[in-house]
Write a protein that holds these residues in place. Structure first.
Motif, PDB file in Angstrom:
ATOM      1  N   ILE A  45       0.824  -1.131   0.086  1.00 56.62           N
ATOM      2  CA  ILE A  45      -0.153  -0.041  -0.007  1.00 56.62           C
ATOM      3  C   ILE A  45       0.864   1.198  -0.092  1.00 56.62           C
ATOM      4  O   ILE A  45       1.752   1.325   0.831  1.00 56.62           O
ATOM      5  N   ASP A  46       0.849   2.030  -1.002  1.00 57.98           N
ATOM      6  CA  ASP A  46       1.686   3.167  -0.927  1.00 57.98           C
ATOM      7  C   ASP A  46       1.045   4.385  -1.776  1.00 57.98           C
ATOM      8  O   ASP A  46      -0.255   4.452  -2.306  1.00 57.98           O
ATOM      9  N   GLU A  60      -8.578  13.467   7.009  1.00 60.37           N
ATOM     10  CA  GLU A  60      -9.092  12.344   6.674  1.00 60.37           C
ATOM     11  C   GLU A  60      -8.443  11.722   5.716  1.00 60.37           C
ATOM     12  O   GLU A  60      -8.968  11.140   4.513  1.00 60.37           O
ATOM     13  N   ARG A  61      -6.994  11.549   5.648  1.00 59.72           N
ATOM     14  CA  ARG A  61      -6.184  11.181   4.602  1.00 59.72           C
ATOM     15  C   ARG A  61      -6.234   9.227   4.934  1.00 59.72           C
ATOM     16  O   ARG A  61      -6.515   9.058   5.996  1.00 59.72           O
ATOM     17  N   GLY A  62      -5.731   8.641   4.140  1.00 57.85           N
ATOM     18  CA  GLY A  62      -5.685   7.390   4.010  1.00 57.85           C
ATOM     19  C   GLY A  62      -4.683   6.730   5.061  1.00 57.85           C
ATOM     20  O   GLY A  62      -3.474   7.340   4.920  1.00 57.85           O
ATOM     21  N   ASN A  63      -4.842   5.809   5.766  1.00 56.49           N
ATOM     22  CA  ASN A  63      -4.120   5.275   6.683  1.00 56.49           C
ATOM     23  C   ASN A  63      -3.604   3.732   6.262  1.00 56.49           C
ATOM     24  O   ASN A  63      -4.413   3.088   5.982  1.00 56.49           O
ATOM     25  N   ALA A  64      -2.389   3.666   5.816  1.00 59.81           N
ATOM     26  CA  ALA A  64      -2.063   2.338   5.124  1.00 59.81           C
ATOM     27  C   ALA A  64      -2.200   1.170   6.010  1.00 59.81           C
ATOM     28  O   ALA A  64      -2.523  -0.062   5.238  1.00 59.81           O
ATOM     29  N   ASN A  87       3.682  -5.306   7.841  1.00 58.57           N
ATOM     30  CA  ASN A  87       4.142  -4.055   8.462  1.00 58.57           C
ATOM     31  C   ASN A  87       3.883  -2.870   7.685  1.00 58.57           C
ATOM     32  O   ASN A  87       3.538  -2.914   6.729  1.00 58.57           O
ATOM     33  N   GLY A  88       3.855  -1.852   8.883  1.00 61.71           N
ATOM     34  CA  GLY A  88       3.385  -0.628   8.219  1.00 61.71           C
ATOM     35  C   GLY A  88       3.615   0.743   9.170  1.00 61.71           C
ATOM     36  O   GLY A  88       3.788   0.232  10.298  1.00 61.71           O
ATOM     37  N   GLY A  89       3.943   1.661   8.708  1.00 60.56           N
ATOM     38  CA  GLY A  89       4.108   2.811   9.676  1.00 60.56           C
ATOM     39  C   GLY A  89       5.642   2.984  10.099  1.00 60.56           C
ATOM     40  O   GLY A  89       6.242   2.110  10.317  1.00 60.56           O
ATOM     41  N   GLN A  98       2.530   4.152   4.249  1.00 57.55           N
ATOM     42  CA  GLN A  98       2.956   2.740   3.546  1.00 57.55           C
ATOM     43  C   GLN A  98       2.924   1.566   4.308  1.00 57.55           C
ATOM     44  O   GLN A  98       3.083   1.493   5.659  1.00 57.55           O
ATOM     45  N   ALA A  99       2.296   0.425   3.840  1.00 57.56           N
ATOM     46  CA  ALA A  99       2.210  -0.858   4.546  1.00 57.56           C
ATOM     47  C   ALA A  99       2.475  -1.981   3.439  1.00 57.56           C
ATOM     48  O   ALA A  99       2.215  -1.712   2.246  1.00 57.56           O
ATOM     49  N   VAL A 100       3.085  -3.076   3.849  1.00 57.24           N
ATOM     50  CA  VAL A 100       3.476  -4.252   3.197  1.00 57.24           C
ATOM     51  C   VAL A 100       3.072  -5.581   3.811  1.00 57.24           C
ATOM     52  O   VAL A 100       3.235  -5.910   4.979  1.00 57.24           O
ATOM     53  N   LEU A 101       1.993  -6.142   3.157  1.00 53.76           N
ATOM     54  CA  LEU A 101       1.777  -7.673   3.387  1.00 53.76           C
ATOM     55  C   LEU A 101       2.464  -8.807   2.566  1.00 53.76           C
ATOM     56  O   LEU A 101       2.623  -8.525   1.521  1.00 53.76           O
TER      57      LEU A 101
END
Length: 146
Positions: A45-46, A60-64, A87-89, A98-101
């Motif tokens: 997520i980026d 109200e921005r997106g939270n990864a 992992n993210g933040g 950004q977050a990664v799965l």
């Protein structure tokens, strides 16, 4: 000392006593490790702006991390996903950008997995159009064993 007062403000010449609050929690959950075969998949997520969780929360921005959780929840309903890591933040007081799965799925789940991610990415892009227009989900498959 046993207590701390936060004296903080975003405006020059102003002091506020208190804060938005924060807490760090460590959880230890029982897990069962297994050797699996299948398709190993990375979902990133980026493109989000992120920001300070106190000063910019009203934007109200997106939270990864929240977006990743939403996608993972939907994927668990339609596939046989096995989570390897998530992992993210970068900071406790920042909106994660950004977050990664990393996960593994069976060959049979590949089509449903990809179509679900694309469908969710499209919906979330529409929701964030005026707040985080550069949002995207990067998908990468590679064969492997875990």
């Amino acid at each position: 000392g046993r207590r701390m007062l936060n004296i903080d403000s975003e405006a020059e010449g102003e002091l506020l006593v208190s804060c938005a609050g924060g807490m760090r929690v460590s959880c230890h959950l029982p897990i069962k490790k297994e050797n699996k075969t299948g398709l190993r998949y990375r979902l990133t997520i980026d493109g989000l702006q992120g920001g300070h969780s106190g000063v910019e929360i009203h934007k109200e921005r997106g939270n990864a991390n929240c977006i990743l959780g939403r996608i993972l929840y939907e994927l668990e309903n339609v596939t046989d996903i096995q989570v390897i890591s998530a992992n993210g933040g970068l900071a406790d007081n920042a909106i994660p950008r950004q977050a990664v799965l990393e996960c593994m799925i069976s060959e049979q789940s590949k089509e449903m997995f990809v179509s679900t991610v694309i469908e969710l990415e499209t919906a979330i892009k529409q929701e964030l159009l005026t707040k985080d227009k550069d949002f995207f989900v990067e998908r990468s498959f590679y064969n492997g064993k875990n």
